[in-house]
Design a protein around this motif. Structure first.
Motif, PDB file in Angstrom:
ATOM      1  N   SER A  29       0.653  -1.056   0.016  1.00 44.20           N
ATOM      2  CA  SER A  29       0.025  -0.022  -0.031  1.00 44.20           C
ATOM      3  C   SER A  29       0.861   1.115  -0.085  1.00 44.20           C
ATOM      4  O   SER A  29       0.345   2.327  -0.262  1.00 44.20           O
ATOM      5  N   THR A  30       2.154   0.903   0.264  1.00 44.66           N
ATOM      6  CA  THR A  30       3.121   2.224   0.052  1.00 44.66           C
ATOM      7  C   THR A  30       3.488   2.524  -1.434  1.00 44.66           C
ATOM      8  O   THR A  30       4.191   3.657  -1.582  1.00 44.66           O
ATOM      9  N   TYR A  31       3.092   1.791  -2.331  1.00 44.19           N
ATOM     10  CA  TYR A  31       3.535   1.896  -3.713  1.00 44.19           C
ATOM     11  C   TYR A  31       2.486   2.243  -4.576  1.00 44.19           C
ATOM     12  O   TYR A  31       1.284   1.767  -4.710  1.00 44.19           O
ATOM     13  N   ALA A  32       2.780   3.300  -5.551  1.00 44.22           N
ATOM     14  CA  ALA A  32       1.857   3.400  -6.677  1.00 44.22           C
ATOM     15  C   ALA A  32       2.241   2.426  -7.617  1.00 44.22           C
ATOM     16  O   ALA A  32       3.385   2.242  -7.756  1.00 44.22           O
ATOM     17  N   VAL A  33       1.223   1.975  -8.226  1.00 45.64           N
ATOM     18  CA  VAL A  33       1.345   1.150  -9.614  1.00 45.64           C
ATOM     19  C   VAL A  33       0.918   1.657 -10.753  1.00 45.64           C
ATOM     20  O   VAL A  33      -0.043   2.376 -10.973  1.00 45.64           O
ATOM     21  N   GLY A  34       1.844   1.357 -11.815  1.00 43.57           N
ATOM     22  CA  GLY A  34       1.403   1.570 -13.260  1.00 43.57           C
ATOM     23  C   GLY A  34       1.479   0.546 -13.903  1.00 43.57           C
ATOM     24  O   GLY A  34       2.000  -0.471 -13.857  1.00 43.57           O
ATOM     25  N   ALA A  48      -1.755   3.520 -17.634  1.00 39.90           N
ATOM     26  CA  ALA A  48      -2.444   3.716 -16.740  1.00 39.90           C
ATOM     27  C   ALA A  48      -1.670   3.629 -15.425  1.00 39.90           C
ATOM     28  O   ALA A  48      -0.743   3.017 -15.418  1.00 39.90           O
ATOM     29  N   ALA A  49      -2.068   4.104 -14.328  1.00 40.45           N
ATOM     30  CA  ALA A  49      -1.494   4.364 -12.877  1.00 40.45           C
ATOM     31  C   ALA A  49      -2.602   4.350 -11.941  1.00 40.45           C
ATOM     32  O   ALA A  49      -3.684   5.223 -11.974  1.00 40.45           O
ATOM     33  N   ILE A  50      -2.133   3.859 -10.563  1.00 45.35           N
ATOM     34  CA  ILE A  50      -3.130   4.161  -9.516  1.00 45.35           C
ATOM     35  C   ILE A  50      -2.397   4.537  -8.274  1.00 45.35           C
ATOM     36  O   ILE A  50      -1.277   3.972  -8.041  1.00 45.35           O
ATOM     37  N   SER A  51      -2.942   5.521  -7.587  1.00 47.01           N
ATOM     38  CA  SER A  51      -2.259   5.806  -6.387  1.00 47.01           C
ATOM     39  C   SER A  51      -2.397   4.699  -5.231  1.00 47.01           C
ATOM     40  O   SER A  51      -3.016   3.707  -5.582  1.00 47.01           O
ATOM     41  N   ARG A  52      -1.598   4.878  -4.340  1.00 46.27           N
ATOM     42  CA  ARG A  52      -1.270   3.959  -3.047  1.00 46.27           C
ATOM     43  C   ARG A  52      -2.736   3.486  -2.640  1.00 46.27           C
ATOM     44  O   ARG A  52      -2.803   2.308  -2.405  1.00 46.27           O
ATOM     45  N   SER A  53      -3.480   4.374  -2.201  1.00 42.42           N
ATOM     46  CA  SER A  53      -4.844   3.979  -1.610  1.00 42.42           C
ATOM     47  C   SER A  53      -5.700   3.406  -2.733  1.00 42.42           C
ATOM     48  O   SER A  53      -6.936   2.763  -2.228  1.00 42.42           O
ATOM     49  N   GLY A  54      -5.650   3.874  -4.012  1.00 42.89           N
ATOM     50  CA  GLY A  54      -6.522   3.361  -5.056  1.00 42.89           C
ATOM     51  C   GLY A  54      -7.527   4.277  -5.011  1.00 42.89           C
ATOM     52  O   GLY A  54      -8.431   4.351  -5.984  1.00 42.89           O
ATOM     53  N   GLY A  55      -7.508   5.589  -4.381  1.00 42.69           N
ATOM     54  CA  GLY A  55      -8.306   6.743  -4.642  1.00 42.69           C
ATOM     55  C   GLY A  55      -8.324   7.444  -5.999  1.00 42.69           C
ATOM     56  O   GLY A  55      -9.124   8.318  -6.241  1.00 42.69           O
ATOM     57  N   SER A  56      -6.903   7.244  -6.581  1.00 39.81           N
ATOM     58  CA  SER A  56      -6.954   8.396  -7.679  1.00 39.81           C
ATOM     59  C   SER A  56      -6.275   7.268  -8.929  1.00 39.81           C
ATOM     60  O   SER A  56      -5.563   6.388  -8.567  1.00 39.81           O
ATOM     61  N   ALA A  57      -6.828   7.556  -9.925  1.00 41.51           N
ATOM     62  CA  ALA A  57      -6.312   6.788 -11.161  1.00 41.51           C
ATOM     63  C   ALA A  57      -6.006   7.806 -12.126  1.00 41.51           C
ATOM     64  O   ALA A  57      -6.617   8.746 -12.369  1.00 41.51           O
ATOM     65  N   ILE A  69      -8.242   1.224 -14.208  1.00 42.96           N
ATOM     66  CA  ILE A  69      -7.356   0.350 -13.423  1.00 42.96           C
ATOM     67  C   ILE A  69      -8.092   0.555 -11.961  1.00 42.96           C
ATOM     68  O   ILE A  69      -8.603   1.328 -11.518  1.00 42.96           O
ATOM     69  N   SER A  70      -7.613  -0.504 -11.075  1.00 45.84           N
ATOM     70  CA  SER A  70      -8.046  -0.680  -9.820  1.00 45.84           C
ATOM     71  C   SER A  70      -6.975  -1.459  -8.993  1.00 45.84           C
ATOM     72  O   SER A  70      -6.173  -2.265  -9.422  1.00 45.84           O
ATOM     73  N   ARG A  71      -7.250  -1.403  -7.559  1.00 49.48           N
ATOM     74  CA  ARG A  71      -6.331  -2.311  -6.742  1.00 49.48           C
ATOM     75  C   ARG A  71      -7.137  -2.814  -5.479  1.00 49.48           C
ATOM     76  O   ARG A  71      -8.076  -1.939  -5.227  1.00 49.48           O
ATOM     77  N   ASP A  72      -6.546  -3.993  -5.067  1.00 52.69           N
ATOM     78  CA  ASP A  72      -6.950  -4.526  -3.789  1.00 52.69           C
ATOM     79  C   ASP A  72      -5.886  -4.629  -2.910  1.00 52.69           C
ATOM     80  O   ASP A  72      -5.352  -5.494  -3.061  1.00 52.69           O
ATOM     81  N   ASN A  73      -5.818  -3.725  -2.243  1.00 56.33           N
ATOM     82  CA  ASN A  73      -4.472  -3.969  -1.169  1.00 56.33           C
ATOM     83  C   ASN A  73      -4.516  -4.810  -0.137  1.00 56.33           C
ATOM     84  O   ASN A  73      -3.453  -5.337   0.331  1.00 56.33           O
ATOM     85  N   THR A  77      -3.147  -6.837  -5.022  1.00 56.40           N
ATOM     86  CA  THR A  77      -3.224  -6.894  -6.536  1.00 56.40           C
ATOM     87  C   THR A  77      -3.704  -5.721  -7.056  1.00 56.40           C
ATOM     88  O   THR A  77      -4.610  -4.984  -6.428  1.00 56.40           O
ATOM     89  N   VAL A  78      -3.113  -5.372  -8.054  1.00 57.01           N
ATOM     90  CA  VAL A  78      -3.863  -4.344  -9.016  1.00 57.01           C
ATOM     91  C   VAL A  78      -4.411  -4.852 -10.359  1.00 57.01           C
ATOM     92  O   VAL A  78      -3.784  -5.946 -10.992  1.00 57.01           O
ATOM     93  N   TYR A  79      -5.304  -4.258 -11.001  1.00 61.05           N
ATOM     94  CA  TYR A  79      -5.992  -4.968 -12.150  1.00 61.05           C
ATOM     95  C   TYR A  79      -5.938  -3.742 -13.171  1.00 61.05           C
ATOM     96  O   TYR A  79      -5.970  -2.648 -12.978  1.00 61.05           O
ATOM     97  N   LEU A  80      -6.027  -4.357 -14.398  1.00 63.91           N
ATOM     98  CA  LEU A  80      -6.423  -3.366 -15.500  1.00 63.91           C
ATOM     99  C   LEU A  80      -7.302  -4.242 -16.324  1.00 63.91           C
ATOM    100  O   LEU A  80      -7.240  -5.045 -17.067  1.00 63.91           O
ATOM    101  N   GLN A  81      -8.597  -3.300 -16.404  1.00 65.04           N
ATOM    102  CA  GLN A  81      -9.857  -4.014 -17.156  1.00 65.04           C
ATOM    103  C   GLN A  81      -9.872  -3.182 -18.488  1.00 65.04           C
ATOM    104  O   GLN A  81      -9.655  -2.058 -18.432  1.00 65.04           O
ATOM    105  N   MET A  82      -9.497  -4.024 -19.532  1.00 65.37           N
ATOM    106  CA  MET A  82      -9.584  -3.281 -20.788  1.00 65.37           C
ATOM    107  C   MET A  82     -10.855  -3.526 -21.647  1.00 65.37           C
ATOM    108  O   MET A  82     -10.973  -5.064 -22.023  1.00 65.37           O
ATOM    109  N   ASN A  83     -11.621  -2.854 -21.861  1.00 67.23           N
ATOM    110  CA  ASN A  83     -12.647  -2.897 -22.730  1.00 67.23           C
ATOM    111  C   ASN A  83     -12.404  -2.243 -24.071  1.00 67.23           C
ATOM    112  O   ASN A  83     -11.529  -1.517 -24.541  1.00 67.23           O
ATOM    113  N   THR A  84     -13.462  -2.645 -25.091  1.00 67.61           N
ATOM    114  CA  THR A  84     -13.451  -2.060 -26.351  1.00 67.61           C
ATOM    115  C   THR A  84     -12.073  -1.997 -26.998  1.00 67.61           C
ATOM    116  O   THR A  84     -11.343  -0.979 -27.588  1.00 67.61           O
TER     117      THR A  84
END
Length: 122
Positions: A29-34, A48-57, A69-73, A77-84
């Motif tokens: 949870s101390t890492y931003a993920v891209g 894409a990237a997501i903040s440590r808490s998941g509050g910002s993308a 992009i989303s995450r479950d601390n 795990t961080v996810y990237l849902q890719m549509n279209t």
């Protein structure tokens, strides 16, 4: 932190895929993920990237409104849902982590997963 990306595959244009990036370590949870991607003959680019808490993308213009992009601390795990998906989304996708704030430049990330291939057929 060690990262492992998975979930890539072959999909037709207009289809969807969900990538996962699993991390080891108790301080995830101390890492931003891209998520970055690299097509053959091209430089690695920010997706894409997501903040440590998941509050910002954050998204590149090329994937905005199609990828989420989303995450479950709790699951590290961080996810990237890719549509279209489009043929131009074809690339090897990498997840990367850096402490604290996200950045768009791949050179600013310290930890990288091994990459997962996404191929979109027309």
């Amino acid at each position: 932190v060690q990262l492992q990306a998975c979930g890539g595959g072959l999909v037709q244009a207009g289809g969807s895929l969900r990538l996962s990036c699993a991390a080891s370590g108790r301080t995830f949870s101390t890492y931003a993920v891209g998520w970055f991607r690299q097509a053959p003959g091209k430089e690695r680019e920010f997706a894409a990237a997501i903040s440590r808490s998941g509050g910002s993308a954050y998204y590149s213009d090329s994937v905005k409104d199609r990828f989420t992009i989303s995450r479950d601390n709790a699951k590290n795990t961080v996810y990237l849902q890719m549509n279209t998906l489009k043929p131009e989304d074809t690339a090897v996708y990498y997840c990367a982590a850096r402490e604290y704030m996200y950045r768009r430049s791949p050179s600013e990330y310290e930890y990288w997963g091994q990459g997962t291939q996404v191929t979109v057929s027309s």
